[in-house]
Design an enzyme around this catalytic site. Structure first.
Site, mmCIF file in Angstrom:
data_model
loop_
_atom_site.group_PDB
_atom_site.id
_atom_site.type_symbol
_atom_site.label_atom_id
_atom_site.label_comp_id
_atom_site.label_asym_id
_atom_site.label_seq_id
_atom_site.Cartn_x
_atom_site.Cartn_y
_atom_site.Cartn_z
ATOM 1 N N GLU A 88 4.083 -7.915 2.963
ATOM 2 C CA GLU A 88 4.364 -8.825 4.079
ATOM 3 C C GLU A 88 3.944 -8.209 5.401
ATOM 4 O O GLU A 88 3.373 -8.867 6.270
ATOM 5 C CB GLU A 88 5.869 -9.136 4.161
ATOM 6 C CG GLU A 88 6.461 -9.798 2.937
ATOM 7 C CD GLU A 88 6.955 -8.806 1.896
ATOM 8 O OE1 GLU A 88 6.289 -7.777 1.662
ATOM 9 O OE2 GLU A 88 8.005 -9.063 1.295
ATOM 10 N N CYS A 91 4.735 -2.539 2.955
ATOM 11 C CA CYS A 91 4.925 -3.711 2.085
ATOM 12 C C CYS A 91 3.828 -4.745 2.343
ATOM 13 O O CYS A 91 3.203 -4.773 3.407
ATOM 14 C CB CYS A 91 6.267 -4.360 2.346
ATOM 15 S SG CYS A 91 7.668 -3.370 1.870
ATOM 16 N N ILE A 123 0.871 -1.177 0.000
ATOM 17 C CA ILE A 123 0.000 0.000 0.000
ATOM 18 C C ILE A 123 0.906 1.224 0.000
ATOM 19 O O ILE A 123 1.592 1.492 0.989
ATOM 20 C CB ILE A 123 -0.913 0.006 1.240
ATOM 21 C CG1 ILE A 123 -1.704 -1.310 1.338
ATOM 22 C CG2 ILE A 123 -1.867 1.208 1.207
ATOM 23 C CD1 ILE A 123 -2.402 -1.537 2.666
ATOM 24 N N GLU A 124 0.932 1.913 -1.146
ATOM 25 C CA GLU A 124 1.840 3.065 -1.257
ATOM 26 C C GLU A 124 1.130 4.344 -0.844
ATOM 27 O O GLU A 124 -0.060 4.352 -0.520
ATOM 28 C CB GLU A 124 2.382 3.129 -2.691
ATOM 29 C CG GLU A 124 3.164 1.858 -3.019
ATOM 30 C CD GLU A 124 3.864 1.873 -4.358
ATOM 31 O OE1 GLU A 124 3.548 2.739 -5.211
ATOM 32 O OE2 GLU A 124 4.737 0.997 -4.556
HETATM 33 N N1 THU Z 1 7.469 -4.216 -1.693
HETATM 34 C C1 THU Z 1 6.757 -5.151 -0.987
HETATM 35 O O1 THU Z 1 5.547 -5.000 -0.802
HETATM 36 N N2 THU Z 1 7.402 -6.240 -0.500
HETATM 37 C C2 THU Z 1 8.723 -6.506 -0.699
HETATM 38 O O2 THU Z 1 9.209 -7.493 -0.212
HETATM 39 C C3 THU Z 1 9.534 -5.592 -1.505
HETATM 40 C C4 THU Z 1 8.886 -4.321 -1.907
HETATM 41 C C5 THU Z 1 6.742 -3.073 -2.261
HETATM 42 C C6 THU Z 1 7.005 -1.771 -1.587
HETATM 43 C C7 THU Z 1 6.707 -0.789 -2.707
HETATM 44 O O3 THU Z 1 5.320 -0.544 -2.735
HETATM 45 C C8 THU Z 1 7.063 -1.535 -3.975
HETATM 46 O O4 THU Z 1 7.135 -2.900 -3.612
HETATM 47 C C9 THU Z 1 8.375 -1.088 -4.598
HETATM 48 O O5 THU Z 1 9.386 -1.045 -3.649
#
Ligand code: THU
Length: 297
Positions: free
Chosen positions: A223, A221, A211-212
């Site tokens: 996880e 992230c 979720i950005e």
């Molecule tokens: N991201 C994750 O959700 N999990 C990971 O293990 C690596 C990165 C997401 C964070 C961000 O929204 C996008 O991937 C790019 O970094």
């Protein structure tokens, strides 16, 4: 699967997470790759009674009602009906609308007690039963009934909700649940969508996506979304986390490794991308990790 909830009667939120996982699993087991949506109304016996009378001419309350949008030819189910599904494409939802389900919450609870199993199993069963109808299954003829029951059991087994409620879900299903969770990613800035499915020792699965945020730094992230959902619902022990991305291996970032280490230093991490699968124990991804034990010592 997008579930469009309409909740008139309150229900334990843990049942809603399980129903989401069961719905995602249903599409996976049926082999439907196109995004799909279903509207799900949770109501009381009076409300379902009125709908049953007005739409089906049956003057009583019931457990679940399903109203499919697709009319499948005899013997055909959603997995073999891509053309028909495409006709139900909804631009706003970015998914095919499969139809409406109505569930009576009091029936879920009463039937769980009557059959001697958990409300989880009953809620998952009724949702899966309804979704099977929306995917073209029925139980009028004996043959069709066997086919429908087999599909229902396959889906329920896959989410760890088999009859004995003991069977744990397979890696394959956990990966499929991570891939489904990825569909709900909010990642307009990086364009890198990630999904996760976290398996608890008690058999529950929590899904999460990244979720950005326009302020970039507040991004969460996939996880950590899954782990924070699980902790806030009272889960304490975790065995496996599956993580899915599209084009490159989504090994957890440093922050996520640290958060996983806090609650599950022995967890197994499985990643999937572009048809590949790889796995490693967290201890290998975070050697000499700093955790609760370090402080205690
Ligand atoms: N991201 C994750 O959700 N999990 C990971 O293990 C690596 C990165 C997401 C964070 C961000 O929204 C996008 O991937 C790019 O970094």
């Amino acid at each position: 699967m997008i579930l469009l909830w309409e909740i008139d009667t309150p229900i334990d939120p843990a049942l809603l997470s399980l129903m989401q996982a069961a719905a995602d699993c249903a599409l996976h087991m049926e082999g439907v790759t196109r995004p799909c949506a279903v509207s799900v109304r949770l109501c009381d016996d009076d409300a379902i009674h009125v709908i049953n009378r007005e739409h089906r001419g049956v003057d009583r309350a019931t457990d679940v009602l399903s109203f499919p949008t697709v009319s499948y030819p005899e013997g055909v189910t959603a997995g073999q009906a891509d053309k028909l599904l495409r006709m139900e494409w909804d631009d706003e939802l970015d998914a095919c609308m499969l139809g409406d389900l109505i569930l009576s919450v009091p029936h879920v609870l009463a039937q769980a007690e009557e059959y001697g199993h958990s409300p989880q199993r009953e809620a998952a069963y009724l949702l899966v039963h309804g979704i099977c109808h929306l995917m073209g299954y029925d139980h009028i003829e004996e043959n069709d009934k066997r086919r429908m029951r087999a599909m229902e059991e396959k889906i329920l087994n896959a989410v760890g909700m088999s009859r004995d409620e003991q069977a744990s879900i397979s890696d394959e299903t956990l990966l499929a649940l991570a891939i489904s969770a990825r569909e709900r990613s909010y990642s307009p800035y990086s364009g890198y969508a990630v999904g996760a499915a976290l398996l608890c020792a008690d058999g529950r699965v929590f899904q999460g996506c990244n979720i950005e945020n326009a302020s970039f730094g507040l991004t969460n992230c996939a996880e950590r979304t899954a782990m924070f959902k699980a902790i806030s619902e009272g889960a304490t022990e975790f065995t496996t986390i599956a993580i899915a991305a599209e084009k490159s291996a989504p090994w957890p970032c440093g922050a996520c490794r640290q958060v996983l280490n806090e609650f599950a230093p022995d967890i197994r991490v499985i990643v999937t991308w572009d048809g590949h699968v790889d796995q490693a124990p967290l201890a290998q991804l975070l050697p000499h990790g700093f955790g609760p034990k370090s402080l205690a010592e």
